[in-house]
Write an enzyme that holds these catalytic residues in place. Structure first.
Site, PDB file in Angstrom:
ATOM      1  CB  CYS A  21      -7.513  -7.734   3.897  1.00 22.50           C
ATOM      2  SG  CYS A  21      -6.663  -6.148   3.671  1.00 22.50           S
TER       3      CYS A  21
ATOM      4  CG  ASN B 233      -9.091 -13.143  -5.798  1.00 17.40           C
ATOM      5  OD1 ASN B 233      -8.786 -12.631  -4.741  1.00 17.40           O
ATOM      6  ND2 ASN B 233      -8.972 -12.499  -6.938  1.00 17.40           N
TER       7      ASN B 233
END
Length: 359
Positions: free
Chosen positions: A132, A232
């Site tokens: 993140c 991803n």
């Protein structure tokens, strides 16, 4: 007997003591990754973690559209293990919420192990967030901050695996470094510590989302570790998922922004089908999803299928009652149990004079 952090059943929530039945082995993420690749000849289709937006109603929604594994939003371990209110607000599940992986933000082995102790009976896997890029999270030493702490991440993984072994599936979600060799060293160290699979976001923590994901880097990670790897980045369609998997050789493909905009992405729809909107409305109302989150989901889903001026009308609504009234005035919205519920692909307009678009 174990203490349930929070369990939801048909929209009702409660905390109680209950003897849990074992998790279904068919929901084990490793089994799913293997089965999709070997039996179905395709990558596993995965809906990734989204801050605020991958809550229980959305997780249930995407399972209607060929999604194999679904993540919760990231939960902060230090809050979850210390604060009962955080446990009540951050995690909701039910018996149909399978397979599910809970993502955790953590920067020490003690909190991570306590988190796993509390939550592992209710999930099929636990994902440690090492990617993140949000500044506040990085300042706290979690998320992408961990990309510069390979020894710490390895220690956290090792502590969990030493206690639980194969009974807990543990994943790390990482980003790439500017120097790909650093990423490879990171992945190998985490693998050696016992992690079960690795998800690789093909951007650095400073790469803008508007820039293409680096699938070459993901391919290199896959070629250099023996555990399953999930890709991803830049999956906005079913075709993207197959293309990414074929190029990188990964075992699964994760969509995040793409599946937020189109929950039926993995079912082959190029835009959100109206049936997904009706299912979501039913689930949001049944589970009591907060209004602003409900409105944001609908705004994302409808963005590509209705004109901007109509979308603006919806986004100007300030409460759920007005929003539902607006939907009923604008579309033929069917409820669960009504004939034709969740069967339409194109929006069933009432105000047809304002529309002249092709679906």
């Amino acid at each position: 007997m174990v203490d349930l952090p929070r369990i939801s059943n048909n929209g009702r929530t409660h905390t109680r003591l209950e003897k849990l039945s074992p998790r279904d082995a068919a929901c084990n993420p490793l089994s799913i990754l293997q089965n999709c690749k070997q039996t179905k000849g395709r990558p596993a289709f995965i809906a990734g973690p989204m801050v605020r937006y991958s809550k229980l109603p959305f997780r249930e929604l995407v399972r209607n559209f060929n999604t194999d594994i679904v993540y919760t939003p990231m939960i902060l371990a230090r809050e979850f293990v210390r604060n009962d209110i955080a446990r009540l607000s951050d995690f909701t599940t039910n018996n149909a919420d399978r397979p599910v992986i809970v993502q955790v933000g953590c920067n020490n082995a003690t909190d991570l192990l306590r988190f796993v102790d509390m939550i592992h009976p209710y999930v099929d896997g636990i994902g440690l967030n090492c990617g993140c890029p949000i500044k506040e999270q990085v300042k706290e030493g979690i998320g992408a901050a961990l990309m510069s702490e390979p020894d710490l991440v390895a220690d956290m993984v090792k502590v969990v695996k030493q206690k639980y072994g194969s009974s807990v599936v543990l994943e790390t979600k990482i980003r790439i470094h500017s120097d790909i060799n650093e990423t490879l060293r990171f992945a190998k160290k985490v693998e050696a510590s016992g992690v079960d699979f690795i998800t690789v976001h093909g951007r650095t923590k400073n790469t803008r989302s508007s820039q293409p994901a680096n699938h070459d880097a993901i391919k290199l990670v896959k070629e250099n570790v023996s555990v399953p790897v999930v890709a991803n980045g830049d999956c906005y369609s079913l075709e993207d998922a197959y293309r990414i998997a074929e190029y990188t050789g990964v075992d699964g493909v994760m969509a995040v922004r793409g599946i937020l905009a189109n929950p039926a992405l993995f079912a082959g729809f190029d835009k959100t089908p109206w049936m997904a909107v009706e299912i979501f409305l039913h689930l949001a109302a049944s589970y009591g999803l907060p209004f602003r989150i409900t409105q944001h989901h609908l705004s994302e889903m409808l963005d590509k299928i209705i004109p901007r001026k109509v979308l603006k009308e919806m986004n100007e609504k300030t409460n759920l009652i007005d929003l539902i009234d607006w939907l009923d005035a604008t579309f033929y919205v069917k409820r669960e149990g009504e004939e034709g519920y969740a069967t339409d692909v194109s929006p069933p307009w009432k105000k047809r004079k304002i529309i002249d678009i092709k679906y």
